[in-house]
Design an enzyme around this catalytic site. Sequence first.
Site, PDB file in Angstrom:
ATOM      1  N   ASP A 199      -3.380   7.417  -3.169  1.00 53.56           N
ATOM      2  CA  ASP A 199      -3.285   6.268  -2.260  1.00 53.56           C
ATOM      3  C   ASP A 199      -3.654   5.030  -3.079  1.00 53.56           C
ATOM      4  OD1 ASP A 199      -3.649   4.434  -0.208  1.00 53.56           O
ATOM      5  OD2 ASP A 199      -5.311   5.497   0.735  1.00 53.56           O
ATOM      6  N   GLU A 237      -6.530  -1.276  -4.353  1.00 53.01           N
ATOM      7  CA  GLU A 237      -6.939   0.113  -4.079  1.00 53.01           C
ATOM      8  C   GLU A 237      -6.514   1.049  -5.205  1.00 53.01           C
ATOM      9  OE1 GLU A 237      -5.160   1.950  -0.592  1.00 53.01           O
ATOM     10  OE2 GLU A 237      -6.765   3.451  -0.534  1.00 53.01           O
ATOM     11  N   GLU A 289     -11.112   0.855  -1.746  1.00 55.53           N
ATOM     12  CA  GLU A 289     -10.167  -0.203  -1.383  1.00 55.53           C
ATOM     13  C   GLU A 289     -10.831  -1.439  -0.796  1.00 55.53           C
ATOM     14  OE1 GLU A 289      -7.249   0.571   1.713  1.00 55.53           O
ATOM     15  OE2 GLU A 289      -8.088   2.547   2.047  1.00 55.53           O
ATOM     16  N   HIS A 299      -7.172   9.939   5.232  1.00 52.81           N
ATOM     17  CA  HIS A 299      -8.485   9.303   5.388  1.00 52.81           C
ATOM     18  C   HIS A 299      -9.521  10.365   5.710  1.00 52.81           C
ATOM     19  CE1 HIS A 299      -7.502   4.766   6.046  1.00 52.81           C
ATOM     20  NE2 HIS A 299      -7.153   5.214   4.856  1.00 52.81           N
ATOM     21  N   ASP A 311       0.858  -1.190   0.000  1.00 52.35           N
ATOM     22  CA  ASP A 311       0.000   0.000   0.000  1.00 52.35           C
ATOM     23  C   ASP A 311       0.893   1.237   0.000  1.00 52.35           C
ATOM     24  OD1 ASP A 311      -1.984   1.934   0.427  1.00 52.35           O
ATOM     25  OD2 ASP A 311      -3.173   0.569   1.665  1.00 52.35           O
ATOM     26  N   HIS A 360     -12.449   5.613   1.215  1.00 50.33           N
ATOM     27  CA  HIS A 360     -12.539   6.892   1.929  1.00 50.33           C
ATOM     28  C   HIS A 360     -12.340   8.061   0.982  1.00 50.33           C
ATOM     29  CE1 HIS A 360      -8.132   6.785   1.584  1.00 50.33           C
ATOM     30  NE2 HIS A 360      -8.267   5.506   1.835  1.00 50.33           N
TER      31      HIS A 360
END
Length: 301
Positions: free
Chosen positions: A99, A287, A192, A167, A88, A159
């Site tokens: 992200d 993600e 994700e 987040h 990640d 998110h």
Amino acid sequence: MKKEEAEKYILAGQITKTVVSKAKKDIKAGQKLLEIALTIEKNIEGAGEGKAKHAFPVNLSINENAAHFTPGTDCELVLKESDVLKVDIGCHIDGFICDTAFTLNFDNSHAKMIEATELALEEGLKIAADKAELGKIGTVIEKTIKEKGFNPIQNLSGHGLGQFEAHASPSIPNIASGNTKQLEEGNAYAFEPFATDGEGYVREGIQSEIFALEKPVLVRNIHARKMLEVIAEEYQTLPFALRWIEKKLKMPEFQRKVAIRELLRARAIRSFPVLHEQPGKIVTQAEKSFILFDGKATVLC
Ligand code: MN
Ligand code: MN
């Protein structure tokens, strides 16, 4: 979202894309997790003509660990062929974050579970541009993962992304829900999905290698005060790794431990414990981040 903000998101996405494709080529069984993390982080730092920074430490969570593991300085873990590794990665330009995550498993024993999260992510992204309701995104993700014979992890979610906020709200469910709130034009999001052969629920472990500033409070211990200054200046409210602080501060281990404990007690910082399924179970993750800008969804990476 202004045009120059969208451009910063897109640049963060381009850099992340390069880092991801390099990581997919470079990571091999037999390597130390610490070595993998340091290489990826080196590729982020200073990319984009020096503008790229870490949005958070590279997370390298293995098997039943779903998220929030990053190797510490003394971590001796070596990646095995049979491991299921979630990589990640997060990078930002002036706080505008991309992200992204993918899962690797070299002996292909869990290829189907990896496919389930990748497909769930794709299905979610298909309805993103239509400003889908959050509950509907969760429904699509859950259905896709269950059709492949696995469980989505119900207490992990996608998110929003805000400036210097990895987040942000809203939380985007990975299971069906009646939430009728819609995605909105001018915002950035990350979807994700996580799949597992376990019950679909993660718990906090004991180990924490990742922390973030909670609020700048006055602390008495001089080392804690110095540490807090460095955290506020270097990472703002974004998560950081303990090993980054070690490198930056060159404080003896004892002082460092006291300082961390003091900052946690004063609620100046918070920890992100490793999140895990039950021992022996496996978790996969996919993600991607995207922006809703100019009437369309643009996937960053
Ligand atoms: Mn992520
Ligand atoms: Mn995320």
